[in-house]
Write a protein that holds these residues in place. Sequence first.
Motif, PDB file in Angstrom:
ATOM      1  N   GLU A 215       0.875  -1.108   0.140  1.00  0.00           N
ATOM      2  CA  GLU A 215      -0.143  -0.122   0.082  1.00  0.00           C
ATOM      3  C   GLU A 215       0.716   1.194   0.015  1.00  0.00           C
ATOM      4  O   GLU A 215       1.913   1.310   0.658  1.00  0.00           O
ATOM      5  CB  GLU A 215      -0.874  -0.007   1.265  1.00  0.00           C
ATOM      6  N   GLN A 216       0.516   2.372  -0.833  1.00  0.00           N
ATOM      7  CA  GLN A 216       1.002   3.571  -0.608  1.00  0.00           C
ATOM      8  C   GLN A 216       0.829   4.165   0.521  1.00  0.00           C
ATOM      9  O   GLN A 216      -0.378   4.316   0.980  1.00  0.00           O
ATOM     10  CB  GLN A 216       0.606   4.451  -1.828  1.00  0.00           C
ATOM     11  N   LEU A 217       1.940   4.700   1.347  1.00  0.00           N
ATOM     12  CA  LEU A 217       1.656   5.327   2.534  1.00  0.00           C
ATOM     13  C   LEU A 217       1.121   6.793   2.610  1.00  0.00           C
ATOM     14  O   LEU A 217       1.281   7.486   1.504  1.00  0.00           O
ATOM     15  CB  LEU A 217       2.965   5.629   3.339  1.00  0.00           C
ATOM     16  N   CYS A 218      -0.006   6.888   3.027  1.00  0.00           N
ATOM     17  CA  CYS A 218      -0.702   8.202   3.218  1.00  0.00           C
ATOM     18  C   CYS A 218      -1.167   8.481   4.639  1.00  0.00           C
ATOM     19  O   CYS A 218      -1.576   7.635   5.327  1.00  0.00           O
ATOM     20  CB  CYS A 218      -2.079   7.923   2.349  1.00  0.00           C
ATOM     21  N   PRO A 219      -0.607   9.883   5.005  1.00  0.00           N
ATOM     22  CA  PRO A 219      -0.853  10.148   6.426  1.00  0.00           C
ATOM     23  C   PRO A 219      -2.481  10.371   6.585  1.00  0.00           C
ATOM     24  O   PRO A 219      -2.969  10.800   5.705  1.00  0.00           O
ATOM     25  CB  PRO A 219      -0.019  11.406   6.346  1.00  0.00           C
ATOM     26  N   PRO A 220      -2.711  10.389   7.808  1.00  0.00           N
ATOM     27  CA  PRO A 220      -4.290  10.593   8.080  1.00  0.00           C
ATOM     28  C   PRO A 220      -4.798  11.923   7.913  1.00  0.00           C
ATOM     29  O   PRO A 220      -4.036  12.958   7.854  1.00  0.00           O
ATOM     30  CB  PRO A 220      -4.490  10.424   9.660  1.00  0.00           C
TER      31      PRO A 220
END
Length: 354
Positions: A215-220
Amino acid sequence: TEQIIQFFHGLFHSLPKPILKKTVSRPASRATDEEIQGTKDALIQDLEKKLRNKAPQQRNIQKMSYEERMARRLLGADNAASVFDLENALISQPAQVLSRKNRPGGDSAEASTIQEKCFAPRFIQVPQDLTVEEGRFCRIDFKVVGLPTPDIFWYLDGQLIRPDDYHKMLVCEKSVHSFIIEVVTIHHAGVYECVAKNRAGESHFSLRLDVIAQEQLCPPTFVVKMRNSRVLEGDAVRLECKVAASPTPQLYWKKDKEMLRIDPMRMSLSQDDSGKQCLVIDPVIKSDAGWYTVSAINEAGMSTCNSRLDVARLNKSTPPVRTLRSLPILSQFSTLSTEPVPHHTAPLYESEEL
């Protein structure tokens, strides 16, 4: 022939005289040395003449029988057999070596002998299709037999794979081979073909490797934020928000900068079908008023959302409302009548902000 003649020359000259006395048929009178010598010379000449007049093959066959017969007559059966066995061994040994070296089709016969000891590669254990997560370690084991030991080649979508820092090819015990990918990436996905070759032939098998991308890391990020609320004491309130992140974040609820203590008799945390995070308080009490904070944290980062909850209390001790009483008007034409003047009261609300 010359060697044989010389052999018999030496043989006859070396024979002792008493033996010639017994073997040569003579009259009862004593033979002289000249007569014995003449008999030997005549015998040798006669043998030489017969040997030279024979055909090559017949001469060899008759020579052996005649020589053997003469040797038996002169030397005795036991001595003659030992002499001819030794001679045959010396003569036949080089002939056998020569026949081995110069026999027709010697090279092809030797090649056919080697070919009989070889057999083509055969896979007796092959792997199935694989699915591996990106970044993981991958090992493919298989078993192949063949003589001589086959060479192994791997292809990805038709392209030859060479051993490097990411790909390793190992040979284990009992004909078990291993193909290793140290760190799997999405570029390793595809159809793999393994080919085993030796001089007797080749064999192959194929498998498919699927790679699950990370998964591509995405901040909240809060796509729905909590709103400030004002409710009456004893009513219910619902604080809700929605956060987007990858991977799924951990959520932490606080009240007035301290971890929220959930009262299971009045409070509940849940997530609805739309993905909203909800805090439900029912019934609300005065102490529930304050600042509420939601923190969302994952590997990529952190985000927060705040809202204010105000709780109003119904004041039951309201001050009395003063009413104006109308004085009766006395008139000689009317009677005194007093009608009550209606009065209205409204509830008052308190708030900590007031």
